[in-house]
Motif scaffolding. Structure first.
Motif, PDB file in Angstrom:
ATOM      1  N   SER A  69      34.369  34.997  29.820  1.00 50.42           N
ATOM      2  CA  SER A  69      33.929  35.663  31.024  1.00 50.42           C
ATOM      3  C   SER A  69      34.833  35.926  31.990  1.00 50.42           C
ATOM      4  N   ALA A  70      35.989  36.370  31.453  1.00 49.40           N
ATOM      5  CA  ALA A  70      37.275  36.485  31.924  1.00 49.40           C
ATOM      6  C   ALA A  70      37.450  37.956  32.756  1.00 49.40           C
ATOM      7  N   GLY A  71      36.386  38.909  32.446  1.00 43.59           N
ATOM      8  CA  GLY A  71      36.463  40.236  32.995  1.00 43.59           C
ATOM      9  C   GLY A  71      37.490  41.145  32.083  1.00 43.59           C
ATOM     10  N   PHE A  72      37.639  42.326  32.494  1.00 44.55           N
ATOM     11  CA  PHE A  72      38.722  42.935  31.938  1.00 44.55           C
ATOM     12  C   PHE A  72      40.333  42.710  32.249  1.00 44.55           C
ATOM     13  N   VAL A  73      40.719  41.807  31.459  1.00 48.28           N
ATOM     14  CA  VAL A  73      42.044  41.006  31.853  1.00 48.28           C
ATOM     15  C   VAL A  73      43.107  42.001  31.370  1.00 48.28           C
ATOM     16  N   ASP A  74      44.254  41.820  31.917  1.00 50.55           N
ATOM     17  CA  ASP A  74      45.503  42.628  31.747  1.00 50.55           C
ATOM     18  C   ASP A  74      46.861  41.718  31.823  1.00 50.55           C
ATOM     19  N   GLY A  75      46.944  40.882  33.025  1.00 47.81           N
ATOM     20  CA  GLY A  75      48.253  40.115  32.989  1.00 47.81           C
ATOM     21  C   GLY A  75      47.833  38.744  33.134  1.00 47.81           C
ATOM     22  N   VAL A  76      48.777  38.235  32.793  1.00 47.90           N
ATOM     23  CA  VAL A  76      48.660  36.576  32.892  1.00 47.90           C
ATOM     24  C   VAL A  76      49.971  35.900  33.054  1.00 47.90           C
ATOM     25  N   GLN A  77      49.976  34.634  33.866  1.00 48.23           N
ATOM     26  CA  GLN A  77      51.060  33.880  33.981  1.00 48.23           C
ATOM     27  C   GLN A  77      50.612  32.096  33.949  1.00 48.23           C
ATOM     28  N   VAL A  78      51.501  31.725  33.737  1.00 44.10           N
ATOM     29  CA  VAL A  78      51.178  30.050  33.650  1.00 44.10           C
ATOM     30  C   VAL A  78      52.113  29.412  34.495  1.00 44.10           C
ATOM     31  N   ASP A  79      51.411  28.398  35.489  1.00 43.00           N
ATOM     32  CA  ASP A  79      52.033  27.210  36.061  1.00 43.00           C
ATOM     33  C   ASP A  79      52.131  26.058  35.592  1.00 43.00           C
ATOM     34  N   THR A  80      52.934  25.630  34.598  1.00 39.31           N
ATOM     35  CA  THR A  80      53.047  24.545  33.939  1.00 39.31           C
ATOM     36  C   THR A  80      52.940  23.283  34.711  1.00 39.31           C
ATOM     37  N   GLN A  81      53.694  23.306  35.891  1.00 39.13           N
ATOM     38  CA  GLN A  81      53.794  22.060  36.741  1.00 39.13           C
ATOM     39  C   GLN A  81      52.555  21.564  37.169  1.00 39.13           C
ATOM     40  N   ASN A  82      51.914  22.527  37.444  1.00 41.06           N
ATOM     41  CA  ASN A  82      50.620  22.349  38.305  1.00 41.06           C
ATOM     42  C   ASN A  82      49.149  22.602  37.235  1.00 41.06           C
ATOM     43  N   GLY A  83      49.575  22.931  36.049  1.00 39.84           N
ATOM     44  CA  GLY A  83      48.677  23.049  35.091  1.00 39.84           C
ATOM     45  C   GLY A  83      47.438  24.290  35.278  1.00 39.84           C
ATOM     46  N   LEU A  84      47.902  25.405  35.750  1.00 42.16           N
ATOM     47  CA  LEU A  84      47.180  26.550  36.304  1.00 42.16           C
ATOM     48  C   LEU A  84      47.483  27.745  35.473  1.00 42.16           C
ATOM     49  N   LEU A  85      46.415  28.637  35.121  1.00 44.11           N
ATOM     50  CA  LEU A  85      46.534  29.976  34.630  1.00 44.11           C
ATOM     51  C   LEU A  85      45.934  30.883  35.842  1.00 44.11           C
ATOM     52  N   TYR A  86      46.766  31.963  35.915  1.00 40.05           N
ATOM     53  CA  TYR A  86      46.681  33.124  36.646  1.00 40.05           C
ATOM     54  C   TYR A  86      46.533  34.356  35.904  1.00 40.05           C
ATOM     55  N   TRP A  87      45.280  35.182  36.285  1.00 40.97           N
ATOM     56  CA  TRP A  87      45.366  36.459  35.439  1.00 40.97           C
ATOM     57  C   TRP A  87      44.744  37.596  36.386  1.00 40.97           C
ATOM     58  N   THR A  88      45.044  38.826  36.098  1.00 39.36           N
ATOM     59  CA  THR A  88      44.376  39.731  36.654  1.00 39.36           C
ATOM     60  C   THR A  88      43.157  40.446  35.881  1.00 39.36           C
ATOM     61  N   ASP A  89      42.251  40.904  36.523  1.00 42.97           N
ATOM     62  CA  ASP A  89      40.677  41.489  36.117  1.00 42.97           C
ATOM     63  C   ASP A  89      40.954  42.934  36.626  1.00 42.97           C
ATOM     64  N   MET A  90      40.897  43.847  35.796  1.00 40.35           N
ATOM     65  CA  MET A  90      40.979  45.263  36.205  1.00 40.35           C
ATOM     66  C   MET A  90      39.618  45.842  36.735  1.00 40.35           C
ATOM     67  N   GLY A  91      38.592  45.019  36.626  1.00 41.03           N
ATOM     68  CA  GLY A  91      37.350  45.440  37.116  1.00 41.03           C
ATOM     69  C   GLY A  91      36.681  46.333  36.299  1.00 41.03           C
ATOM     70  N   LYS A  92      35.671  47.102  36.632  1.00 40.08           N
ATOM     71  CA  LYS A  92      34.679  48.042  35.662  1.00 40.08           C
ATOM     72  C   LYS A  92      35.951  48.947  35.074  1.00 40.08           C
ATOM     73  N   GLU A  93      35.302  49.221  33.943  1.00 38.85           N
ATOM     74  CA  GLU A  93      36.172  50.491  33.096  1.00 38.85           C
ATOM     75  C   GLU A  93      36.240  51.631  34.267  1.00 38.85           C
ATOM     76  N   LYS A  94      37.311  52.245  34.425  1.00 36.32           N
ATOM     77  CA  LYS A  94      37.627  53.440  35.198  1.00 36.32           C
ATOM     78  C   LYS A  94      37.851  54.501  34.681  1.00 36.32           C
ATOM     79  N   HIS A  95      37.318  55.850  34.598  1.00 37.86           N
ATOM     80  CA  HIS A  95      37.502  56.841  34.069  1.00 37.86           C
ATOM     81  C   HIS A  95      36.770  57.960  34.638  1.00 37.86           C
ATOM     82  N   GLY A  96      37.336  59.190  34.991  1.00 39.29           N
ATOM     83  CA  GLY A  96      36.650  60.398  35.234  1.00 39.29           C
ATOM     84  C   GLY A  96      35.883  60.306  36.688  1.00 39.29           C
ATOM     85  N   GLU A  97      34.575  60.975  36.548  1.00 35.47           N
ATOM     86  CA  GLU A  97      33.853  60.925  37.752  1.00 35.47           C
ATOM     87  C   GLU A  97      33.079  59.592  37.906  1.00 35.47           C
ATOM     88  N   ASP A  98      33.252  58.719  36.955  1.00 36.54           N
ATOM     89  CA  ASP A  98      32.536  57.466  37.180  1.00 36.54           C
ATOM     90  C   ASP A  98      33.233  56.617  37.853  1.00 36.54           C
TER      91      ASP A  98
END
Length: 300
Positions: free
Chosen positions: A37-66
């Motif tokens: 359930s992570a969405g439309f994922v694209d970029g990811v980074q890891v903070d190992t010191q704090n045990g954290l995962l960061y990522w980007t979610d592009m949102g809904k599919e984006k194209h044309g008039e929609d």
């Protein structure tokens, strides 16, 4: 960003087709964790010191008039997927792409593609800023030439690098650089310190920096012969040297992670593959092929 061998035993990959994040053991490819359930994922980074995962979610599919309202997000969780938190959203981002984590200053940087922006915030989501804005005054989505995609930060030299991919297979891709801070009395749309490092590239996407050797690496999902490739060039006196195509033959190349101590790169594409590339010879081998469509990847 290169790391030492002790921190390179895992590979994180984003499967935008299954809207999932996988963490695998780099040595035996054993699946350790799946974040769903992570969405439309694209970029990811890891903070190992704090045990954290960061990522980007592009949102809904984006194209044309929609094209929907800005609905991109920046998210964080524990490495096991628990405590998932939205850090930035609510209409503040359109389509966030590659992500960079500055652990020294505890900041996140990303490119907002259809928003035509380079942005950052603190790792808790506070302090949201726009550092670069292309096509200011246009409605969303921004024109294709103004869309920012890949990003990497040279922390030691307070420098940003980002890609603007241009139209698909258009041969109008560019790589830019600017200072990490806005020049005094200037705005994100009018800053005077932006420099074009490379132009007329097929379609540059994600960036990585070899700061020790002064080289910039990037994936390109554009048309052959030089697209769908892994590339590098030397940074010399604020300019980019001759572009070297290290290897070709990917299928819509996106993600990139460097393991410079072993002269290896990991490259992901939308065919669902991750490849291991020998940076000396350019030879590549299929490392993983069980995803639907891979976007961002990271080593830790």
């Amino acid at each position: 960003m290169s790391t030492n061998n002790e921190r390179n035993s895992h590979l994180v990959l984003l499967d935008v087709g299954k809207q999932s994040i996988y963490i695998l053991d780099r040595h035996d490819k054993h699946l350790i964790t799946t974040v769903t359930s992570a969405g439309f994922v694209d970029g990811v980074q890891v903070d190992t010191q704090n045990g954290l995962l960061y990522w980007t979610d592009m949102g809904k599919e984006k194209h044309g008039e929609d094209f929907p309202a800005p609905d991109g997000r920046i998210l964080r969780s524990k490495l096991d997927g628990s405590e998932m938190t939205e850090l930035v959203g609510g209409g503040d981002i359109v389509t966030p792409k590659q992500l960079y984590l500055d652990t020294t200053h505890q900041r996140l940087y990303w490119c907002d593609r259809e928003g035509g922006r380079v942005m950052r915030c603190n790792v808790d989501g506070s302090g949201l800023e726009t550092l670069v804005e292309r096509g200011a005054g246009q409605s969303y989505p921004r024109e294709e030439l103004d869309r920012c995609v890949g990003i990497v930060v040279d922390e030691a030299n307070n420098t940003l690098y980002w890609t603007q991919k241009g139209p698909p297979k258009g041969g109008q891709g560019r790589i830019f650089t600017a200072g990490i801070e806005l020049p005094e009395c200037e705005t994100p749309s009018s800053r005077s310190d932006i420099t074009v490092l490379a132009d007329h590239l097929p379609e540059p996407i994600d960036l990585e920096l070899d700061s020790d050797n002064g080289s910039l690496y990037w994936t390109d999902r554009g048309a052959e012969p030089n697209g769908n490739s892994l590339n590098r060039a030397r940074l010399e006196n604020g300019k980019l040297g001759e572009v070297e195509v290290i290897t070709r033959g990917f299928k819509e190349t996106i993600g990139l992670a460097l393991l410079l101590e072993q002269q290896l790169a990991y490259v992901a594409d939308l065919s669902g593959h991750v490849y291991e590339v020998d940076l000396s010879s350019g030879d590549k081998r299929n490392w993983f092929d069980q995803a639907v469509a891979v976007t961002g990847i990271a080593l830790y």
